[in-house]
Design a protein around this motif. Structure first.
Motif, PDB file in Angstrom:
ATOM      1  N   CYS A  79     -22.463 -13.899  52.426  1.00 43.74           N
ATOM      2  CA  CYS A  79     -21.050 -13.635  52.649  1.00 43.74           C
ATOM      3  C   CYS A  79     -20.783 -13.802  54.143  1.00 43.74           C
ATOM      4  N   SER A  80     -19.606 -14.289  54.481  1.00 41.34           N
ATOM      5  CA  SER A  80     -19.344 -14.734  55.851  1.00 41.34           C
ATOM      6  C   SER A  80     -19.549 -13.647  56.897  1.00 41.34           C
ATOM      7  N   ASP A  81     -19.349 -12.381  56.533  1.00 42.90           N
ATOM      8  CA  ASP A  81     -19.467 -11.284  57.485  1.00 42.90           C
ATOM      9  C   ASP A  81     -20.893 -10.748  57.573  1.00 42.90           C
ATOM     10  N   ALA A 127     -16.561 -15.507  64.732  1.00 43.54           N
ATOM     11  CA  ALA A 127     -15.914 -14.262  65.150  1.00 43.54           C
ATOM     12  C   ALA A 127     -16.517 -13.060  64.432  1.00 43.54           C
ATOM     13  N   GLN A 128     -16.761 -13.199  63.143  1.00 45.03           N
ATOM     14  CA  GLN A 128     -17.369 -12.095  62.394  1.00 45.03           C
ATOM     15  C   GLN A 128     -18.790 -11.816  62.872  1.00 45.03           C
ATOM     16  N   PHE A 129     -19.535 -12.861  63.253  1.00 45.93           N
ATOM     17  CA  PHE A 129     -20.897 -12.682  63.763  1.00 45.93           C
ATOM     18  C   PHE A 129     -20.880 -11.893  65.071  1.00 45.93           C
ATOM     19  N   CYS A 181      -8.684 -15.477  65.346  1.00 48.46           N
ATOM     20  CA  CYS A 181      -9.853 -14.795  64.787  1.00 48.46           C
ATOM     21  C   CYS A 181     -10.461 -13.834  65.803  1.00 48.46           C
ATOM     22  N   MET A 182     -10.621 -14.279  67.030  1.00 47.13           N
ATOM     23  CA  MET A 182     -11.211 -13.422  68.063  1.00 47.13           C
ATOM     24  C   MET A 182     -10.316 -12.222  68.349  1.00 47.13           C
TER      25      MET A 182
END
Length: 276
Positions: A79-81, A127-129, A181-182
């Motif tokens: 999952c992306s997050d 951004a999630q990383f 996103c940021m």
């Protein structure tokens, strides 16, 4: 948290060498002495040494002083997050050591360079990383610098209705979406530079003592696709209104004929002290 080194204190090639030396020495005194006798002695010595020396502590001291690097290939989907959590499943003992290092001194500068981020899903994952790295390692950013390229865009679609795994038509559209996103996901001040990049994909985090480098080969933009389902038809406009989303991604290279997953190289190095 860390796996003990019992059974690995003497690597096999060292044990064979020592066994051979003992066998040759004692065979001169007694023709009945054989390698089995020597092997039993080596095993006893190994256990005695392991029980008298904190090998685990010595290993940690060595890692702290000299640093280390390791590599692996990610073969699962995600999952992306949850990209950082997935990476930490590989060589988890080393990752936990890195985590401890930065939790002790969480004032950091972060630099990320990427030549290939050109899609909405790439912007979202990055951004999630960064947010997950901050939260999991308890970081406080002194600075965040992002360097992206202007290359590899494709004027084929209306970016407002662009599916999130397709390339933006223009770098300016990528930049504005990434900034969104940021701002919404990370929330820390940052600087974005769009120019030719030195590295294909590299993230560097520095505190006062150490530098952490994470380098994926195809790990952000080209490495992940959107699984068929509720997220496969998401467009940029819809995603803008729901940046808290956690998108199911499949691992493109893991399904290719010539690659077996997404390679990563991770290194921790001790910074040289300045003379000031």
């Amino acid at each position: 948290m860390y796996e003990p080194m019992e059974g690995r204190w003497l690597i096999p090639i060292q044990k064979e060498k020592i066994t051979k030396m003992i066998t040759e020495y004692f065979h001169r005194a007694s023709a009945d002495w054989d390698s089995g006798d020597s092997r039993r002695i080596v095993n006893i010595v190994e256990k005695l040494v392991f029980n008298s020396i904190d090998v685990h502590l010595l290993n940690r001291q060595s890692m702290a002083k000299d640093g280390f690097s390791f590599s692996f290939s990610v073969t699962q989907g995600m999952c992306s997050d949850e990209l950082l959590d997935l990476l930490m499943e590989y060589h988890s003992d080393k990752w936990h050591f890195i985590q401890e290092i930065f939790m002790q001194d969480g004032q950091v500068d972060l630099l990320y360079e990427d030549r290939y981020i050109n899609s909405p899903i790439g912007c979202l994952i990055l951004a999630q990383f960064i947010r997950r790295l901050r939260d999991l390692f308890k970081l406080q950013f002194r600075s965040i610098e992002i360097v992206l390229s202007r290359k590899d865009f494709r004027v084929l679609f209306d970016d407002k209705t662009l599916k999130i795994d397709r390339k933006f038509s223009f770098p300016e559209n990528r930049d504005s979406f990434f900034q969104l996103c940021m701002d919404k996901i990370v929330g820390n001040p940052y600087s974005l530079h769009v120019r030719n990049t030195k590295h294909a994909r590299t993230l560097i985090v520095r505190n006062g003592t150490y530098e952490l480098s994470i380098s994926p080969d195809g790990g952000i933009s080209h490495g992940w696709g959107i699984e068929n389902g509720i997220h496969s038809n998401l467009t940029v406009d819809v995603l803008k209104e729901n940046l808290d989303i956690n998108i199911h991604c499949f691992n493109r290279p893991a399904h290719s004929f010539d690659r077996k997953g997404i390679p990563y190289v991770v290194s921790l190095s001790r910074l040289e002290k300045s003379d000031d």
